[in-house]
Write a protein that holds these residues in place. Structure first.
Motif, PDB file in Angstrom:
ATOM      1  N   LEU A   4     -26.697  -0.355  17.991  1.00 37.49           N
ATOM      2  CA  LEU A   4     -25.424  -0.323  17.273  1.00 37.49           C
ATOM      3  C   LEU A   4     -25.649  -0.416  15.771  1.00 37.49           C
ATOM      4  O   LEU A   4     -26.615  -1.022  15.295  1.00 37.49           O
ATOM      5  CB  LEU A   4     -24.530  -1.485  17.721  1.00 37.49           C
ATOM      6  N   GLN A   5     -24.701   0.179  15.069  1.00 40.91           N
ATOM      7  CA  GLN A   5     -24.725   0.210  13.607  1.00 40.91           C
ATOM      8  C   GLN A   5     -23.545  -0.600  13.077  1.00 40.91           C
ATOM      9  O   GLN A   5     -22.400  -0.390  13.482  1.00 40.91           O
ATOM     10  CB  GLN A   5     -24.609   1.658  13.122  1.00 40.91           C
ATOM     11  N   HIS A   6     -23.828  -1.547  12.169  1.00 44.03           N
ATOM     12  CA  HIS A   6     -22.769  -2.257  11.458  1.00 44.03           C
ATOM     13  C   HIS A   6     -22.428  -1.436  10.224  1.00 44.03           C
ATOM     14  O   HIS A   6     -23.253  -1.266   9.317  1.00 44.03           O
ATOM     15  CB  HIS A   6     -23.241  -3.661  11.074  1.00 44.03           C
ATOM     16  N   GLY A  61     -20.507   0.345  15.576  1.00 41.12           N
ATOM     17  CA  GLY A  61     -20.372   1.592  16.324  1.00 41.12           C
ATOM     18  C   GLY A  61     -21.735   2.240  16.522  1.00 41.12           C
ATOM     19  O   GLY A  61     -22.782   1.588  16.401  1.00 41.12           O
ATOM     20  N   LEU A  62     -21.703   3.517  16.799  1.00 43.58           N
ATOM     21  CA  LEU A  62     -22.932   4.259  17.046  1.00 43.58           C
ATOM     22  C   LEU A  62     -23.379   4.987  15.782  1.00 43.58           C
ATOM     23  O   LEU A  62     -22.538   5.465  15.013  1.00 43.58           O
ATOM     24  CB  LEU A  62     -22.711   5.292  18.157  1.00 43.58           C
ATOM     25  N   PRO A  63     -24.685   5.122  15.554  1.00 42.23           N
ATOM     26  CA  PRO A  63     -25.144   5.998  14.481  1.00 42.23           C
ATOM     27  C   PRO A  63     -24.612   7.409  14.737  1.00 42.23           C
ATOM     28  O   PRO A  63     -24.732   7.933  15.840  1.00 42.23           O
ATOM     29  CB  PRO A  63     -26.670   5.957  14.600  1.00 42.23           C
ATOM     30  N   GLY A  64     -24.006   8.000  13.732  1.00 44.75           N
ATOM     31  CA  GLY A  64     -23.437   9.328  13.923  1.00 44.75           C
ATOM     32  C   GLY A  64     -22.700   9.778  12.680  1.00 44.75           C
ATOM     33  O   GLY A  64     -22.616   9.055  11.681  1.00 44.75           O
ATOM     34  N   GLY A  65     -22.146  10.976  12.752  1.00 49.33           N
ATOM     35  CA  GLY A  65     -21.406  11.490  11.613  1.00 49.33           C
ATOM     36  C   GLY A  65     -21.028  12.942  11.800  1.00 49.33           C
ATOM     37  O   GLY A  65     -21.067  13.484  12.904  1.00 49.33           O
ATOM     38  N   ALA A  66     -20.676  13.579  10.703  1.00 50.76           N
ATOM     39  CA  ALA A  66     -20.183  14.947  10.721  1.00 50.76           C
ATOM     40  C   ALA A  66     -21.273  15.933  11.119  1.00 50.76           C
ATOM     41  O   ALA A  66     -22.425  15.817  10.685  1.00 50.76           O
ATOM     42  CB  ALA A  66     -19.620  15.312   9.350  1.00 50.76           C
ATOM     43  N   ARG A  67     -20.895  16.895  11.947  1.00 49.76           N
ATOM     44  CA  ARG A  67     -21.820  17.975  12.305  1.00 49.76           C
ATOM     45  C   ARG A  67     -21.867  19.018  11.201  1.00 49.76           C
ATOM     46  O   ARG A  67     -20.886  19.228  10.479  1.00 49.76           O
ATOM     47  CB  ARG A  67     -21.382  18.624  13.616  1.00 49.76           C
ATOM     48  N   GLU A 110     -29.507   7.932   9.786  1.00 49.35           N
ATOM     49  CA  GLU A 110     -28.859   6.633   9.598  1.00 49.35           C
ATOM     50  C   GLU A 110     -29.646   5.469  10.193  1.00 49.35           C
ATOM     51  O   GLU A 110     -29.457   4.325   9.769  1.00 49.35           O
ATOM     52  CB  GLU A 110     -27.462   6.655  10.217  1.00 49.35           C
ATOM     53  N   ALA A 111     -30.486   5.754  11.199  1.00 50.04           N
ATOM     54  CA  ALA A 111     -31.159   4.652  11.891  1.00 50.04           C
ATOM     55  C   ALA A 111     -32.660   4.869  12.046  1.00 50.04           C
ATOM     56  O   ALA A 111     -33.332   4.061  12.691  1.00 50.04           O
ATOM     57  CB  ALA A 111     -30.519   4.430  13.263  1.00 50.04           C
ATOM     58  N   GLY A 112     -33.178   5.944  11.494  1.00 46.82           N
ATOM     59  CA  GLY A 112     -34.607   6.189  11.577  1.00 46.82           C
ATOM     60  C   GLY A 112     -35.120   6.413  12.979  1.00 46.82           C
ATOM     61  O   GLY A 112     -36.276   6.086  13.275  1.00 46.82           O
ATOM     62  N   VAL A 113     -34.299   6.972  13.865  1.00 50.13           N
ATOM     63  CA  VAL A 113     -34.736   7.221  15.241  1.00 50.13           C
ATOM     64  C   VAL A 113     -35.827   8.297  15.218  1.00 50.13           C
ATOM     65  O   VAL A 113     -35.581   9.422  14.785  1.00 50.13           O
ATOM     66  CB  VAL A 113     -33.561   7.664  16.122  1.00 50.13           C
ATOM     67  N   PRO A 114     -37.027   7.993  15.683  1.00 53.03           N
ATOM     68  CA  PRO A 114     -38.130   8.965  15.570  1.00 53.03           C
ATOM     69  C   PRO A 114     -37.949  10.157  16.512  1.00 53.03           C
ATOM     70  O   PRO A 114     -37.305  10.057  17.558  1.00 53.03           O
ATOM     71  CB  PRO A 114     -39.361   8.143  15.982  1.00 53.03           C
ATOM     72  N   ASP A 115     -38.541  11.273  16.141  1.00 53.13           N
ATOM     73  CA  ASP A 115     -38.586  12.436  17.020  1.00 53.13           C
ATOM     74  C   ASP A 115     -39.246  12.052  18.341  1.00 53.13           C
ATOM     75  O   ASP A 115     -40.292  11.391  18.357  1.00 53.13           O
ATOM     76  CB  ASP A 115     -39.393  13.574  16.382  1.00 53.13           C
ATOM     77  N   GLU A 141     -25.038   3.845   4.576  1.00 54.76           N
ATOM     78  CA  GLU A 141     -23.877   3.706   5.442  1.00 54.76           C
ATOM     79  C   GLU A 141     -23.993   2.557   6.434  1.00 54.76           C
ATOM     80  O   GLU A 141     -23.063   2.303   7.206  1.00 54.76           O
ATOM     81  CB  GLU A 141     -23.622   5.020   6.183  1.00 54.76           C
ATOM     82  N   SER A 142     -25.128   1.858   6.445  1.00 54.56           N
ATOM     83  CA  SER A 142     -25.336   0.782   7.404  1.00 54.56           C
ATOM     84  C   SER A 142     -25.556  -0.552   6.696  1.00 54.56           C
ATOM     85  O   SER A 142     -26.287  -0.632   5.711  1.00 54.56           O
ATOM     86  CB  SER A 142     -26.564   1.068   8.280  1.00 54.56           C
ATOM     87  N   VAL A 143     -24.908  -1.604   7.211  1.00 55.13           N
ATOM     88  CA  VAL A 143     -25.210  -2.968   6.796  1.00 55.13           C
ATOM     89  C   VAL A 143     -26.333  -3.525   7.663  1.00 55.13           C
ATOM     90  O   VAL A 143     -27.212  -4.237   7.193  1.00 55.13           O
ATOM     91  CB  VAL A 143     -23.959  -3.864   6.930  1.00 55.13           C
ATOM     92  N   ALA A 144     -26.293  -3.172   8.958  1.00 53.42           N
ATOM     93  CA  ALA A 144     -27.300  -3.658   9.891  1.00 53.42           C
ATOM     94  C   ALA A 144     -27.401  -2.697  11.061  1.00 53.42           C
ATOM     95  O   ALA A 144     -26.462  -1.941  11.362  1.00 53.42           O
ATOM     96  CB  ALA A 144     -26.949  -5.057  10.393  1.00 53.42           C
ATOM     97  N   LEU A 145     -28.549  -2.710  11.715  1.00 51.48           N
ATOM     98  CA  LEU A 145     -28.792  -1.963  12.946  1.00 51.48           C
ATOM     99  C   LEU A 145     -29.411  -2.934  13.935  1.00 51.48           C
ATOM    100  O   LEU A 145     -30.376  -3.616  13.606  1.00 51.48           O
ATOM    101  CB  LEU A 145     -29.739  -0.787  12.695  1.00 51.48           C
ATOM    102  N   GLU A 146     -28.836  -2.999  15.144  1.00 47.81           N
ATOM    103  CA  GLU A 146     -29.323  -3.972  16.118  1.00 47.81           C
ATOM    104  C   GLU A 146     -29.310  -3.385  17.517  1.00 47.81           C
ATOM    105  O   GLU A 146     -28.432  -2.582  17.863  1.00 47.81           O
ATOM    106  CB  GLU A 146     -28.447  -5.234  16.115  1.00 47.81           C
TER     107      GLU A 146
END
Length: 300
Positions: free
Chosen positions: A53-55, A67-73, A90-95, A132-137
Protein backbone atom coordinates in the motif's frame (compact mmCIF):
# COMPACT_ATOMS: atom_id res chain seq x y z
CA UNK A 1 -17.55 15.40 -19.97
CA UNK A 2 -14.53 17.65 -20.37
CA UNK A 3 -10.77 17.27 -20.05
CA UNK A 4 -8.91 19.65 -17.75
CA UNK A 5 -5.14 19.72 -17.46
CA UNK A 6 -3.52 20.64 -14.13
CA UNK A 7 -3.15 24.36 -13.59
CA UNK A 8 0.34 25.84 -13.71
CA UNK A 9 2.09 25.15 -10.45
CA UNK A 10 -0.25 22.31 -9.45
CA UNK A 11 2.07 19.51 -8.21
CA UNK A 12 1.43 16.76 -10.74
CA UNK A 13 4.44 14.71 -11.88
CA UNK A 14 6.76 17.56 -10.83
CA UNK A 15 9.92 15.63 -11.75
CA UNK A 16 9.35 15.31 -15.51
CA UNK A 17 7.44 16.47 -18.59
CA UNK A 18 3.69 16.12 -18.55
CA UNK A 19 2.22 13.18 -20.42
CA UNK A 20 -0.99 13.85 -22.41
CA UNK A 21 -2.75 11.37 -20.13
CA UNK A 22 -2.02 13.48 -17.04
CA UNK A 23 -5.31 15.34 -17.01
CA UNK A 24 -8.64 15.38 -15.23
CA UNK A 25 -11.77 13.87 -16.73
CA UNK A 26 -14.67 15.93 -15.39
CA UNK A 27 -18.25 14.73 -15.74
CA UNK A 28 -21.26 16.98 -16.34
CA UNK A 29 -22.17 16.62 -12.66
CA UNK A 30 -18.69 17.70 -11.57
CA UNK A 31 -16.99 14.43 -10.55
CA UNK A 32 -13.27 14.48 -11.26
CA UNK A 33 -11.25 11.43 -12.31
CA UNK A 34 -7.50 11.46 -12.88
CA UNK A 35 -6.30 10.15 -16.24
CA UNK A 36 -7.46 11.28 -19.65
CA UNK A 37 -7.05 7.70 -20.97
CA UNK A 38 -8.14 6.06 -17.74
CA UNK A 39 -5.99 4.96 -14.83
CA UNK A 40 -4.56 1.75 -13.45
CA UNK A 41 -3.04 0.48 -10.23
CA UNK A 42 -1.13 -2.55 -9.01
CA UNK A 43 -2.29 -4.74 -6.12
CA UNK A 44 0.93 -6.59 -5.39
CA UNK A 45 0.24 -9.55 -3.11
CA UNK A 46 2.90 -11.36 -1.11
CA UNK A 47 1.49 -14.34 0.79
CA UNK A 48 4.02 -13.81 3.57
CA UNK A 49 3.71 -10.03 3.95
CA UNK A 50 0.37 -8.95 2.55
CA UNK A 51 -0.54 -6.15 0.15
CA UNK A 52 1.72 -3.28 -0.91
CA UNK A 53 0.00 0.00 0.00
CA UNK A 54 0.94 3.59 -0.69
CA UNK A 55 0.30 6.43 1.77
CA UNK A 56 -0.61 9.30 -0.54
CA UNK A 57 0.74 12.82 -0.04
CA UNK A 58 -1.67 15.46 1.21
CA UNK A 59 -1.75 17.44 -2.06
CA UNK A 60 -2.88 14.45 -4.13
CA UNK A 61 -6.51 13.65 -4.90
CA UNK A 62 -7.93 12.20 -1.65
CA UNK A 63 -4.59 12.86 -0.01
CA UNK A 64 -3.49 11.38 3.32
CA UNK A 65 -5.23 8.10 2.49
CA UNK A 66 -3.83 4.67 1.70
CA UNK A 67 -4.26 3.03 -1.68
CA UNK A 68 -2.47 1.19 -4.44
CA UNK A 69 0.50 2.48 -6.44
CA UNK A 70 -1.03 3.65 -9.69
CA UNK A 71 -2.00 6.57 -11.86
CA UNK A 72 -2.96 7.83 -15.28
CA UNK A 73 -2.40 5.61 -18.31
CA UNK A 74 -0.50 6.87 -21.31
CA UNK A 75 -2.18 7.16 -24.69
CA UNK A 76 -2.29 3.73 -26.34
CA UNK A 77 -0.97 2.00 -23.22
CA UNK A 78 -2.67 -1.17 -22.02
CA UNK A 79 -4.12 -1.16 -18.52
CA UNK A 80 -1.76 -3.89 -17.36
CA UNK A 81 1.30 -2.08 -18.75
CA UNK A 82 0.11 1.15 -17.14
CA UNK A 83 -0.31 -0.46 -13.73
CA UNK A 84 3.16 -2.00 -13.84
CA UNK A 85 4.79 1.22 -15.08
CA UNK A 86 3.12 3.31 -12.38
CA UNK A 87 4.13 0.79 -9.70
CA UNK A 88 7.75 1.04 -10.90
CA UNK A 89 7.63 4.84 -10.91
CA UNK A 90 5.92 5.22 -7.54
CA UNK A 91 7.13 2.20 -5.57
CA UNK A 92 10.24 0.93 -7.31
CA UNK A 93 8.68 -2.44 -8.15
CA UNK A 94 11.46 -4.27 -10.06
CA UNK A 95 10.98 -5.86 -13.46
CA UNK A 96 9.93 -9.49 -13.10
CA UNK A 97 9.13 -9.21 -9.39
CA UNK A 98 5.39 -9.76 -9.82
CA UNK A 99 3.21 -11.92 -12.06
CA UNK A 100 -0.27 -10.73 -13.02
CA UNK A 101 -3.08 -13.01 -11.90
CA UNK A 102 -6.20 -10.90 -12.50
CA UNK A 103 -7.29 -7.58 -13.93
CA UNK A 104 -10.51 -6.04 -12.62
CA UNK A 105 -11.87 -2.94 -14.38
CA UNK A 106 -14.19 -0.28 -12.99
CA UNK A 107 -15.91 1.17 -16.08
CA UNK A 108 -17.79 4.44 -15.58
CA UNK A 109 -18.31 4.98 -19.36
CA UNK A 110 -16.40 8.26 -19.29
CA UNK A 111 -13.46 6.83 -17.36
CA UNK A 112 -11.99 3.47 -16.34
CA UNK A 113 -9.78 2.26 -13.54
CA UNK A 114 -8.05 -1.10 -13.87
CA UNK A 115 -6.73 -2.94 -10.83
CA UNK A 116 -4.09 -5.51 -11.69
CA UNK A 117 -3.77 -8.15 -8.97
CA UNK A 118 -0.28 -9.65 -9.16
CA UNK A 119 1.56 -12.25 -7.10
CA UNK A 120 5.05 -11.47 -5.86
CA UNK A 121 7.37 -14.07 -7.39
CA UNK A 122 10.61 -12.38 -6.32
CA UNK A 123 10.43 -10.60 -2.94
CA UNK A 124 11.45 -6.94 -2.95
CA UNK A 125 11.38 -3.88 -0.73
CA UNK A 126 9.42 -0.92 -2.12
CA UNK A 127 11.23 2.37 -2.67
CA UNK A 128 9.68 5.83 -2.58
CA UNK A 129 10.82 7.01 -5.97
CA UNK A 130 8.63 10.05 -6.63
CA UNK A 131 6.96 12.81 -4.57
CA UNK A 132 3.48 11.21 -4.56
CA UNK A 133 4.15 8.88 -1.62
CA UNK A 134 4.58 9.57 2.09
CA UNK A 135 5.15 5.88 2.83
CA UNK A 136 5.03 2.45 1.22
CA UNK A 137 4.27 -0.59 3.36
CA UNK A 138 3.46 -4.27 3.13
CA UNK A 139 0.19 -4.51 5.06
CA UNK A 140 -1.25 -7.87 6.17
CA UNK A 141 -4.52 -8.59 4.38
CA UNK A 142 -6.45 -8.66 7.65
CA UNK A 143 -5.22 -5.14 8.51
CA UNK A 144 -5.84 -3.37 5.19
CA UNK A 145 -9.37 -2.33 6.12
CA UNK A 146 -8.10 -0.69 9.32
CA UNK A 147 -6.23 2.00 7.37
CA UNK A 148 -7.90 5.23 6.17
CA UNK A 149 -8.29 4.06 2.58
CA UNK A 150 -8.73 6.04 -0.63
CA UNK A 151 -12.52 5.98 -1.20
CA UNK A 152 -12.28 4.13 -4.51
CA UNK A 153 -10.00 1.48 -3.05
CA UNK A 154 -12.20 1.22 0.06
CA UNK A 155 -15.20 0.41 -2.15
CA UNK A 156 -13.26 -2.19 -4.14
CA UNK A 157 -11.30 -3.82 -1.32
CA UNK A 158 -13.92 -6.33 -0.03
CA UNK A 159 -14.35 -7.70 -3.55
CA UNK A 160 -10.62 -7.70 -4.30
CA UNK A 161 -9.85 -9.37 -0.99
CA UNK A 162 -12.19 -12.25 -1.84
CA UNK A 163 -10.50 -12.64 -5.23
CA UNK A 164 -7.09 -13.04 -3.56
CA UNK A 165 -8.25 -16.54 -2.60
CA UNK A 166 -8.96 -17.49 -6.22
CA UNK A 167 -6.09 -18.98 -8.24
CA UNK A 168 -7.17 -20.52 -11.54
CA UNK A 169 -5.03 -22.99 -13.43
CA UNK A 170 -5.35 -24.77 -16.77
CA UNK A 171 -4.08 -28.24 -17.63
CA UNK A 172 -4.21 -28.91 -21.38
CA UNK A 173 -4.20 -32.34 -23.01
CA UNK A 174 -2.12 -31.35 -26.05
CA UNK A 175 -2.64 -34.59 -27.99
CA UNK A 176 -6.40 -34.39 -27.58
CA UNK A 177 -6.66 -30.71 -28.52
CA UNK A 178 -4.30 -31.04 -31.49
CA UNK A 179 -6.18 -34.12 -32.69
CA UNK A 180 -9.52 -32.30 -32.61
CA UNK A 181 -8.79 -30.56 -35.92
CA UNK A 182 -7.84 -32.58 -39.05
CA UNK A 183 -5.15 -30.16 -40.24
CA UNK A 184 -2.40 -32.69 -40.95
CA UNK A 185 -1.00 -32.70 -37.42
CA UNK A 186 -0.10 -36.39 -37.74
CA UNK A 187 2.68 -35.52 -40.20
CA UNK A 188 4.49 -33.39 -37.60
CA UNK A 189 3.27 -34.01 -34.07
CA UNK A 190 5.99 -31.90 -32.46
CA UNK A 191 5.29 -28.99 -34.80
CA UNK A 192 1.56 -29.17 -34.07
CA UNK A 193 2.23 -29.22 -30.32
CA UNK A 194 4.62 -26.27 -30.72
CA UNK A 195 1.92 -24.22 -32.43
CA UNK A 196 -0.61 -25.11 -29.75
CA UNK A 197 1.75 -24.13 -26.93
CA UNK A 198 2.47 -20.79 -28.63
CA UNK A 199 -1.26 -20.15 -29.10
CA UNK A 200 -2.03 -21.04 -25.49
CA UNK A 201 0.84 -18.82 -24.35
CA UNK A 202 -0.61 -15.85 -26.19
CA UNK A 203 -4.07 -16.57 -24.78
CA UNK A 204 -3.01 -16.64 -21.14
CA UNK A 205 -0.70 -13.65 -21.61
CA UNK A 206 -3.58 -11.58 -22.99
CA UNK A 207 -5.98 -12.95 -20.39
CA UNK A 208 -9.05 -15.17 -20.24
CA UNK A 209 -12.46 -13.72 -19.50
CA UNK A 210 -13.88 -14.73 -16.13
CA UNK A 211 -17.06 -16.12 -17.71
CA UNK A 212 -15.07 -18.70 -19.67
CA UNK A 213 -13.45 -19.92 -16.46
CA UNK A 214 -16.64 -19.87 -14.43
CA UNK A 215 -15.33 -17.10 -12.19
CA UNK A 216 -17.08 -13.99 -10.98
CA UNK A 217 -15.44 -11.15 -12.84
CA UNK A 218 -12.41 -9.73 -14.57
CA UNK A 219 -9.73 -10.98 -16.91
CA UNK A 220 -7.52 -13.77 -15.56
CA UNK A 221 -3.97 -14.88 -16.38
CA UNK A 222 -4.12 -18.52 -15.25
CA UNK A 223 -1.17 -20.72 -14.39
CA UNK A 224 -1.08 -23.16 -17.31
CA UNK A 225 0.41 -26.59 -17.99
CA UNK A 226 0.40 -28.29 -21.38
CA UNK A 227 0.98 -32.06 -21.26
CA UNK A 228 2.74 -33.55 -24.29
CA UNK A 229 3.37 -37.20 -25.15
CA UNK A 230 5.31 -39.28 -27.68
CA UNK A 231 6.97 -37.40 -30.54
CA UNK A 232 5.53 -34.13 -29.27
CA UNK A 233 7.88 -34.27 -26.27
CA UNK A 234 10.63 -32.83 -28.47
CA UNK A 235 8.98 -29.38 -28.35
CA UNK A 236 11.25 -26.57 -27.21
CA UNK A 237 10.94 -24.98 -23.79
CA UNK A 238 9.79 -21.35 -23.75
CA UNK A 239 11.93 -19.08 -21.62
CA UNK A 240 9.74 -16.61 -19.76
CA UNK A 241 6.50 -18.14 -21.00
CA UNK A 242 3.46 -18.34 -18.73
CA UNK A 243 2.97 -21.91 -20.00
CA UNK A 244 4.72 -24.88 -18.40
CA UNK A 245 5.40 -27.80 -20.75
CA UNK A 246 4.96 -31.17 -18.99
CA UNK A 247 6.46 -34.15 -20.80
CA UNK A 248 4.73 -37.43 -19.99
CA UNK A 249 7.24 -40.10 -18.98
CA UNK A 250 4.75 -42.86 -19.74
CA UNK A 251 0.97 -42.54 -19.85
CA UNK A 252 -0.24 -39.14 -20.95
CA UNK A 253 -3.52 -39.65 -19.07
CA UNK A 254 -1.71 -40.50 -15.84
CA UNK A 255 0.44 -37.39 -16.24
CA UNK A 256 -2.66 -35.25 -16.80
CA UNK A 257 -4.23 -36.58 -13.61
CA UNK A 258 -0.99 -36.12 -11.67
CA UNK A 259 -0.66 -32.50 -12.84
CA UNK A 260 -4.29 -31.73 -12.03
CA UNK A 261 -3.86 -33.31 -8.58
CA UNK A 262 -0.70 -31.30 -7.90
CA UNK A 263 -2.44 -28.04 -8.69
CA UNK A 264 -5.63 -28.88 -6.78
CA UNK A 265 -3.53 -29.79 -3.75
CA UNK A 266 -1.76 -26.43 -4.07
CA UNK A 267 -5.09 -24.62 -3.78
CA UNK A 268 -5.61 -23.83 -7.46
CA UNK A 269 -9.02 -23.84 -9.13
CA UNK A 270 -8.14 -26.27 -11.91
CA UNK A 271 -9.73 -26.52 -15.34
CA UNK A 272 -8.63 -29.51 -17.42
CA UNK A 273 -8.96 -29.31 -21.19
CA UNK A 274 -9.69 -32.67 -22.81
CA UNK A 275 -12.49 -34.36 -24.72
CA UNK A 276 -11.47 -37.80 -23.52
CA UNK A 277 -14.39 -38.93 -21.34
CA UNK A 278 -12.48 -41.42 -19.23
CA UNK A 279 -9.73 -38.89 -18.54
CA UNK A 280 -12.34 -36.25 -17.81
CA UNK A 281 -13.93 -38.51 -15.17
CA UNK A 282 -10.55 -39.15 -13.55
CA UNK A 283 -9.76 -35.42 -13.41
CA UNK A 284 -13.17 -34.58 -12.01
CA UNK A 285 -12.59 -37.16 -9.29
CA UNK A 286 -9.50 -35.27 -8.05
CA UNK A 287 -11.36 -31.96 -7.86
CA UNK A 288 -10.83 -30.37 -11.28
CA UNK A 289 -13.48 -29.11 -13.67
CA UNK A 290 -13.28 -30.18 -17.31
CA UNK A 291 -13.74 -28.40 -20.64
CA UNK A 292 -13.67 -30.04 -24.05
CA UNK A 293 -11.13 -29.30 -26.74
CA UNK A 294 -13.66 -27.12 -28.60
CA UNK A 295 -13.85 -24.80 -25.56
CA UNK A 296 -10.15 -24.04 -25.88
CA UNK A 297 -10.24 -23.86 -29.68
CA UNK A 298 -12.96 -21.22 -29.45
CA UNK A 299 -10.90 -19.14 -27.03
CA UNK A 300 -7.86 -19.40 -29.29
Amino acid sequence: MRIEYPRPGEPRRPSGPRDPGDAWVITESGERYWGRFGAAGLLAYDAARGVLLQHRVSWSHHGDTWGLPGGARHEGESARAGALREAQEEAGVPDGAVRARLMSVLDLDVWTYATVVADVVRPFEPVISDPESVALEWVPVIEVGDRPLHPGFADAWPRLRALLEVRPALVVDAANVVGSVPDGWWRDRAGAADRLIDDVGRLVAEGVDAAALGLGEGTWFPETSVVVVGQAKSVADRDGSRVRTVRAAASGDDTMVDEATRLVDAGRRVSVVTSDRELADRCTAVGASVHGARWLRDLL
